[in-house]
Design a protein around this motif. Structure first.
Motif, PDB file in Angstrom:
ATOM      1  N   THR A  93       0.834  -1.197   0.000  1.00 52.28           N
ATOM      2  CA  THR A  93       0.000   0.000   0.000  1.00 52.28           C
ATOM      3  C   THR A  93       0.868   1.246   0.000  1.00 52.28           C
ATOM      4  OG1 THR A  93      -0.026  -0.146   2.405  1.00 52.28           O
ATOM      5  CG2 THR A  93      -1.914  -1.079   1.240  1.00 52.28           C
ATOM      6  N   ASN A 118       2.958   0.241  -9.022  1.00 50.09           N
ATOM      7  CA  ASN A 118       1.656   0.366  -8.376  1.00 50.09           C
ATOM      8  C   ASN A 118       1.705   0.105  -6.874  1.00 50.09           C
ATOM      9  OD1 ASN A 118       0.244   0.970 -10.681  1.00 50.09           O
ATOM     10  ND2 ASN A 118      -0.288  -1.162 -11.132  1.00 50.09           N
ATOM     11  N   TYR A 132      -1.505  -0.835  -4.087  1.00 51.27           N
ATOM     12  CA  TYR A 132      -2.832  -1.423  -4.266  1.00 51.27           C
ATOM     13  C   TYR A 132      -3.703  -1.028  -3.084  1.00 51.27           C
ATOM     14  CZ  TYR A 132       0.170  -3.958  -7.422  1.00 51.27           C
ATOM     15  OH  TYR A 132       1.098  -4.262  -8.389  1.00 51.27           O
ATOM     16  N   GLU A 165      -5.431   0.535  -8.278  1.00 56.41           N
ATOM     17  CA  GLU A 165      -4.000   0.384  -8.547  1.00 56.41           C
ATOM     18  C   GLU A 165      -3.454   1.776  -8.817  1.00 56.41           C
ATOM     19  OE1 GLU A 165      -3.204  -2.638 -11.542  1.00 56.41           O
ATOM     20  OE2 GLU A 165      -4.774  -3.914 -10.700  1.00 56.41           O
TER      21      GLU A 165
END
Lengths: 339, 807
Positions: B559, B587, B589, B602
Motif C-alpha cells: 500500500t 503500483n 494497491y 492500482e
C-alpha cells in the motif's frame, strides 16, 4: 637653467625598484602626484626669471612626460606579471574528477521492454496497459481456460478472493482490448504478472508482453512473419524463428517459438544446449472461442496472439543466469546497463 | 512421463534410432525432456561361466577361471564375493571394460596375484532387484542358467534400451500412456498401430451378491467393475517388473502389478478391491460426509469433506476415488476374490481432493488430466486379458457398468479444406490432409472439398476446424509455414500514448539526475509496515491479502512503496556502497474496503530513495539534494510543486515536507528517522552518518496534471528590474510563508529567489536572516520607481504579517 638630471637619475632608480601595484602608486604619489617631486618643480616657476619661464615650463613637462612613460611601461609590466601570477595561483588539477554522482540508468527490464515496444510500435501496434489485479473471467474463463480444465494448473495463481486474483499472464489484456475495440486490432500489452513460483528461473512477479492482431485473413504465416521481424530487430539480422507445436487454451494451433541461437549461429553451443535453437516465446492463432467470447465473429475475422517473457529475453540478451538479480537491485548489477 | 523405448516397439515397428524418434516426437508436439540409455557406461561386460573356483589361501579372495566366449575361454579373475560357484553364469568385466561411475578394468595385482577382470554385482551395473533377481544380493549377480556365454551383458539384462521422459501438454490426456504415444508415433512414421490384446474369456461363475451403485454420477460419470476369483499370488514376470520399475513402480504382487501396468500402458488407472473386505459385497460411489475418515494405503488417516469422492462398501470408505485405495481393502496374500475397478472420475474433483489432502499419486495425475470412457473400457479389457494370460486369476461372469450416459461416442463434424488452410495460411493439399487425419485414426469422408470427420473417441480435445488445422500442421510440419508480414491489418495507429511517453521521459530525466531505476516486488509482509512505524490505525494497514502466499514475507499487496525503497537502500549498504540514488514507478494497491468486493485501486507511485554520507568531495545526500530533483522534475514537466512542513511516521520530524501540486497533496519527502536506520539489518559501523532520504509521490495524480497542450506566448521584451531584500525574521517563519506574502502583495513580482540564509548569535537564537532577489516584470518597462515602490510594499507587508524586518 636648472639641471633636472639629478631628479631623472632618482626617478630611474626608483621606478626600477617598483615591484607591484602598491609600490607603483607610491611612486606615482612621490613623483607624479599633486604633491610629488615633479609637480613640486612647477612651484619653482615663481622663482624663474620671466624670460626663462617658457623654457623651464617645457623642460618640466618633458621630465613629467618622460616619467609618465616610465610609469606607464612599469604599469603594463606589473599588470602582466600580476595576471601571470593570477593564472599561476588559479591553476587547478584538471585531472580531478568533476562527477559527483554516477549517472543512473534504466532497469534492464525497462530497457529491453522499451526496445521491444519500439519494434512493435514501428509495426503499428498500440501499447496498452491493464490492471494487474484481474478477475477469473478475464484471466481464465473468457480465454477458454475453463474451470475444470487442467490447463488452470499450468499457472500457479495467487488468489485474493474466490474471484479476484493477481493476473497470471498479460493475456487478459486480449479480452479487455477486444471488448473495447473492433478489428483491425494490433495491440501490445506489456506488464507485470504473478505466479506462485520462486527459484533461479522463476520469480513470483515477472514481466510479460502480450501481442494480439485481429483482422480478416490473419493466419499462422502472419505470426511467423511478424515474429521473424521481431527477432531480427532484437537479436540481430541473422536471427530466424522456428515454430513447433504446443498448447495454450486461448490459441489453436498453439506454437512455441524458438529463435536461432545468436551465440553460435545455430551450430550448437552451451547456450542453446547444442540444439541451435532457443525457446523465446509462445503464441498461435487466436482460438475462435476467445473471439466469440468477445463478440467478434470468427467466420469473418481471425487473429494471432503471442506472449513474450521480458525477463527471458533480457537474460538471453545480456547473459544473465539468475532471475533473482532483476529484483535484488544491487547497484553493481544495475549500473551495467547503459544504453 | 517416462516410457521405455522397447515398450513402444510393441505397438509400432520403429526402424529409426531413438534420437531420431526424439526429434520426430518434438516436431509433433511432444518434447522429450530427457533420454537415458540404460546401458550407459557399461562396456565389455559379458556373460561369463565360472569353470573353476578355488580359495586363495591366506586371503579372503577366490581365484576363478571364467569362460567368456569370444572374450577369452579362460580368464583368471579374483573375487572377494562368497556366492560364486563352479558353473555359475556371472557378469564378467574383462580387461578394458567400463562400468558406471567411471570405473575402468585393467589387469591388476590383488594379494600378489594378477586378476584379469572383475565379476560384477547388480549394484556395480546400476540395477536393482526390480530389474533382475539377485541384483541386490550380498555378492556377485548370479545370472539365469540359460544365459549365453560371451554375450554382452546389456543384451542379457535388457539394458540396451532407452528411457524417454516425455512432457505431455494439458490438451493431450490421451497421450499419458505408452499406447497414446505409440498412436502418435505410428501416425508420423506412417506405420500401422498394433493394438494391445484386449481379449479374454469369462467363466460361467458369477457372484450375484455383488452390487455396484454410483450415487454421485456428477463426479463419477462411468464406473466399471469386474469380478475375478481364484486369485494366485506370485511375482510378476521380469519383463513386466522391468517396465514398471522404469516408470517408478516397485513390483508388489502380480495382480497389483497388472493394475499399474495398465495405468502406464493404456493410461487408465485401475484398482483391485479384496472382495472379502467389502461389507455386503457392495461398492457405493458417493460424496464423503464432512469429517468422515479413511486410512489410505500409505497408512495415513485422511479427514474428508463433502467435496471428496469416496468409494464405499455398505458401512465404510474403502478407497479415495481416483487417488488411493483404502488400507482396509488392500490386496493381501490371502485375497482370493477381487473386484477390479476401472472408472472415470471428474478431473477437477480429483485435482481438488488431491491438492487438499496433499496426496499426489500416479493415478490422481492421470485423472486430473482427464481420462476418456473409451480408455475406461480398454483399461478393463486389457487388465482382464493380462490377468488371464499371466494366469493370475479366473475371470468371472459378473460385470458391472454404471454410466451417466455422457459419452455419446465419436464426435462427427464437417470441415472444408479451405477453412483448415485459412487458419494455416498455406495450401496443404486435400489428399495430404486426409492422409494425416487417417493416420491419426480419424474417420474421413470426402465430398468435394468438404470433409466429414469422425474424431477418435480418445481425442476429446478435437472439436472444430481449428483443432483439425493443428493436427494437420503438426504432422505436415511447421517448416511448411511461409513467414508473411501481415497482409491484413497493415495500417493501424501505433506507438506510445501521451502518458506512456511522459513516463519514459520522467524515468530518463531521473536517470540523468543520478537515479537508478529499480524493480521491487509488489507484495510484502505487514512487518514492513511495522518497520516504518505506521500506527495500527494507519489507512495503509488496510492491505489486500493473498489467500495463498508462497511465503509469509510476501503475504499482502503493498500500500506504500517506502519500505521497498528502504530495503533496496539497506541491501546496497550491505554490499558496501557508500552512496546511491534509486527510483521506481510502480503500483500500490489500495482496497476500497475489506474483504474485497471489487478490484482495489492500482495507484501508480513514484518513489525516490537516496542514501549517502556527507563526504569532502562527491555529492552526499541531503533533503535538499533530493528536493532539487523533485523541483527539476516538476519544472521539466511544466508543473509546480509546493512544499510545506509535513509529518510522517517514518520521517525526521523536522525534515519532512508535504508536497502539493495543483492544490492537491501528492506526496511526501523527508529524511528517514534514525530509529528506523538503527533497526536496519546492516552493520553498525555503516549506520552512523548515513542519510537516507525518501520521497513518495502519487504518480497517477501527476499524470492527471500533466499539461497535454502548450501555447506559445511571445517574450515581452520590456525591461525587468531586480531588488535584493535581506530580512530578519523569526526562526520558525517558513520560506514558503514569505514567498506567499510577496506573491499576494505584488502582482509584478515575477520571480522570487532565495540567495542567502544564515543564523547567528548576533541575530539572536530565535532569529534568522533570509536574502531574496525579487525580479519585477510587467507589460511595460519596470522603472526604478516602480521597483522601489513594489519592494517597499512587500517589505511592509512582510513586517505586518510575519514580523519580518528589512536589515
Amino acid at each position: 637653467m636648472k639641471d633636472f638630471s639629478e631628479i631623472k637619475e632618482q626617478v630611474k632608480a626608483k621606478i626600477a625598484e617598483v615591484k607591484d601595484g602598491a609600490q607603483l602608486s607610491e611612486f606615482w604619489q612621490s613623483y607624479l602626484g599633486k604633491t610629488g617631486v615633479i609637480s613640486g618643480l612647477m612651484k619653482e616657476m615663481k622663482s624663474v626669471p620671466p624670460e626663462e619661464k617658457p623654457l623651464f615650463g617645457k623642460a618640466v613637462n618633458e621630465v613629467r612626460e618622460w616619467a609618465q612613460e616610465l610609469y606607464s611601461a612599469k604599469q603594463a609590466e606589473i599588470k602582466r606579471i600580476e595576471l601571470e601570477q593570477r593564472y599561476e595561483r588559479e591553476t587547478v588539477d584538471v585531472t580531478m574528477p568533476a562527477l559527483k554522482r554516477k549517472p543512473g540508468n534504466l532497469h534492464p527490464l525497462t530497457l529491453v521492454k522499451q526496445q521491444m515496444i519500439e519494434v512493435f510500435a514501428g509495426m503499428g501496434f498500440e501499447i496498452a496497459e491493464y490492471p494487474e489485479i484481474e478477475d477469473d473471467d478475464h484471466n481464465f474463463t473468457r480465454l477458454n481456460v475453463l474451470k475444470d480444465h487442467p490447463s488452470r494448473d499450468m499457472q500457479d495463481t495467487f488468489w485474493l478472493t474466490e474471484d479476484l486474483l493477481l493476473r497470471t499472464h498479460t493475456s487478459p489484456g486480449q479480452i479487455r482490448t477486444m471488448d473495447r475495440e473492433k478489428p483491425p486490432i494490433k495491440v501490445l500489452i506489456p506488464g507485470k504478472v504473478f505466479r506462485s513460483d520462486s527459484d533461479a528461473t522463476h520469480s513470483p512477479m515477472f514481466m510479460q508482453m502480450e501481442g494480439l492482431v485481429v483482422d480478416k485473413g490473419i493466419t499462422l504465416c502472419d505470426l511467423q512473419g511478424m515474429l521473424d521481424q521481431f527477432v531480427r530487430q532484437i537479436f540481430g539480422d541473422g536471427a530466424k524463428t522456428r515454430l513447433r507445436p504446443s498448447y495454450f487454451p486461448f490459441t489453436e494451433p498453439s506454437v512455441e517459438v524458438d529463435v536461432s541461437c545468436f551465440e553460435c549461429g545455430g551450430k550448437g553451443c552451451s547456450l542453446c544446449k547444442g540444439t541451435g535453437w532457443i525457446e523465446v516465446l509462445g503464441g498461435g492463432v487466436v482460438n475462435k472461442k476467445v473471439l466469440e467470447n468477445c463478440g467478434i465473429d470468427p467466420e469473418v475475422y481471425s487473429g494471432l496472439a503471442f506472449g513474450i517473457g521480458i525477463e527471458r529475453i533480457t537474460m538471453l540478451k545480456y547473459g544473465i543466469t539468475n532471475m533473482g538479480m532483476f529484483f535484488a537491485n544491487d547497484m553493481d548489477f544495475l549500473e551495467q546497463f547503459k544504453a | 512421463m517416462k516410457i521405455l523405448f522397447s515398450w513402444l516397439k510393441d505397438y509400432v515397428d520403429i526402424e529409426c534410432a531413438p534420437l531420431e524418434l526424439v526429434d520426430k516426437l518434438f516436431g509433433a508436439g511432444f518434447e522429450v525432456e530427457e533420454i537415458t540409455y540404460l546401458g550407459q557406461n557399461i562396456e565389455k561386460v559379458v556373460v561369463g561361466e565360472v569353470t573353476s573356483i578355488e580359495k586363495y589361501e591366506g586371503t579372503h579372495l577366490y581365484i576363478c577361471h571364467v569362460d567368456c566366449g569370444s572374450f577369452g575361454a579362460d580368464n583368471v579373475i579374483l573375487t572377494g564375493a562368497d556366492n560364486v560357484f563352479k558353473g555359475a553364469k556371472v557378469p564378467a568385466a574383462v580387461v578394458g571394460a567400463k562400468l558406471p561411475g567411471g570405473i575402468e578394468i585393467a589387469p591388476r595385482k590383488m594379494a600378489d596375484m594378477m586378476s584379469y577382470g572383475m565379476l560384477c554385482s547388480g549394484g556395480e551395473l546400476g540395477i536393482d532387484e526390480n530389474w533382475q533377481k539377485g541384483a541386490e544380493v550380498n555378492g556377485i549377480l548370479i545370472l539365469p542358467e540359460d544365459a549365453t556365454v560371451g554375450e554382452d551383458i546389456k543384451k542379457t539384462l535388457a539394458l540396451d534400451d532407452y528411457v524417454l521422459d516425455i512432457s505431455i501438454t494439458a490438451n493431450r490426456p490421451d497421450c499419458q500412456s505408452v499406447l497414446g504415444i505409440a498412436r502418435e508415433v505410428a501416425a508420423f512414421l506412417n506405420k500401422p498401430l498394433k493394438e494391445p490384446d484386449y481379449s479374454y474369456n469369462c467363466t460361467e461363475v458369477t457372484k450375484p451378491e455383488i452390487s455396484v451403485a454410483v450415487d454421485a454420477l456428477d463426479l463419477c460419470p462411468r464406473y466399471l467393475g469386474h469380478y475375478i476369483y481364484d486369485v494366485q499370488h506370485f511375482e510378476s514376470p521380469m519383463w513386466m517388473k522391468r517396465r514398471l520399475s522404469v516408470c517408478g513402480f516397485a513390483s508388489i504382487d502380480a495382480i497389483v502389478d497388472v493394475t499399474n501396468y495398465v495405468l502406464v500402458e493404456i493410461g487408465q488407472p485401475m484398482h483391485a478391491y479384496d472382495l472379502d473386505t467389502l461389507e455386503g459385497k457392495s461398492i457405493i460411489v458417493r460424496r464423503a460426509n464432512d469429517n468422515e475418515k479413511i486410512t489410505t494405503l500409505d497408512e495415513k488417516e485422511r479427514v474428508l469433506t463433502r467435496e471428496n469422492l469416496l468409494i464405499c462398501d455398505k458401512s465404510k470408505g474403502v478407497g479415495l476415488a481416483g487417488i488411493m485405495g483404502g488400507l482396509n481393502s488392500e490386496i493381501e496374500q490371502k485375497t482370493a476374490e477381487i473386484l477390479l475397478e476401472a472408472a472415470k472420475f471428474r478431473r477437477d474433483n480429483v485435482r481438488k481432493t488431491s491438492r487438499a489432502l496433499g496426496l499426489h499419486t500416479d493415478a490422481a495425475a492421470r485423472f486430473e488430466k482427464g481420462v476418456d470412457e473409451y480408455g475406461v473400457e480398454c483399461g478393463m479389457a486389457r487388465a482382464l486379458n493380462l490377468v488371464q494370460t499371466l494366469g493370475i486369476a479366473k475371470i468371472g461372469n459378473s460385470h458391472f457398468d454404471v454410466s451417466a450416459g455422457e459419452d455419446k461416442g465419436s464426435a462427427v463434424f464437417d470441415v472444408t479444406v479451405s477453412k483448415v488452410n485459412s487458419v494455416l495460411g498455406i495450401d496443404v493439399p486435400q489428399a495430404e490432409i486426409v492422409r494425416i487425419l487417417k493416420s491419426l485414426q480419424f474417420g474421413v469422408a470426402e465430398n468435394g472439398e468438404n470433409l466429414t470427420v469422425t474424431v477418435p473417441r480418445w481425442r476429446t480435445d478435437v472439436e472444430n476446424y481449428q483443432d483439425i488445422a493443428e493436427e494437420v500442421i503438426r504432422e505436415y510440419g511447421y517448416s511448411h509455414v511461409i513467414p508473411r508480414f501481415l497482409d491484413s491489418a497493415k495500417v493501424t495507429n501505433g506507438g506510445l500514448t501521451f502518458l506512456q511517453d511522459k513516463e519514459l521521459a520522467a524515468k530518463k530525466l531521473l536517470c540523468g539526475e543520478g537515479y537508478f531505476e529499480v524493480q521491487t516486488l509488489a507484495m510484502y509482509s505487514p512487518r514492513e509496515l511495522d518497520m516504518i512505524l505506521f500506527p495500527d490505525n494507519a489507512s495503509e494497514r488496510t492491505a489486500v491479502e493473498l489467500l495463498n502466499p508462497i511465503t509469509a514475507n510476501l503475504s499482502i499487496m503493498r500500500t506504500v512503496m517506502a519500505p521497498c525503497m528502504i530495503n533496496v537502500i539497506a541491501d546496497n549498504v550491505k554490499t558496501d556502497h557508500s552512496e546511491g540514488r534509486f527510483f521506481e514507478i510502480a503500483n500500490v494497491y489500495l482496497p476500497k474496503s475489506l474483504p474485497l468486493t471489487e478490484p482495489p485501486l492500482e495507484r501508480k507511485t513514484l518513489c525516490l530513495g537516496a542514501f549517502g554520507t556527507t563526504p569532502a568531495r562527491g555529492a552526499g545526500e541531503s533533503f535538499f539534494a533530493v528536493k532539487e530533483t523533485l523541483e527539476i522534475f516538476a519544472a521539466a514537466n511544466g508543473l509546480e510543486f509546493r512544499f510545506e512542513r509535513g509529518e510522517c511516521s517514518f520521517m525526521h520530524p523536522g525534515i519532512c515536507a508535504d508536497i502539493f501540486c495543483g492544490g492537491k497533496k501528492i506526496g511526501q519527502l523527508g529524511k528517514l528517522r534514525y530509529e528506523i536506520v538503527e533497526n536496519l539489518n546492516i552493520a553498525e559501523g555503516k549506520k552512523s552518518d548515513l542519510n537516507i532520504i525518501i520521497a513518495e509521490l502519487d504518480y497517477s495524480e501527476i499524470e492527471r496534471q500533466y499539461k497535454r497542450e502548450m501555447k506559445y506566448s511571445a517574450p515581452s521584451g520590456f525591461a525587468k528590474a531586480s531588488r535584493d531584500i535581506s530580512l530578519l525574521c523569526d526562526k520558525k517563519t517558513l520560506c514558503v510563508e514569505i514567498e506567499d506574502v510577496i506573491k499576494q502583495t505584488s502582482s509584478l513580482c515575477a520571480e522570487i529567489k532565495l540567495i542567502d540564509s544564515f543564523e547567528s548569535e548576533k541575530l539572536g537564537t530565535d532569529k534568522k536572516s533570509l536574502t531574496f532577489t525579487l525580479t519585477f516584470a510587467d507589460n511595460a518597462d519596470i522603472t526604478d520607481e516602480t521597483a522601489d515602490k513594489e519592494t517597499d510594499n512587500i517589505v511592509s507587508a512582510l513586517n505586518e504579517k510575519l514580523g519580518a524586518i528589512r536589515r
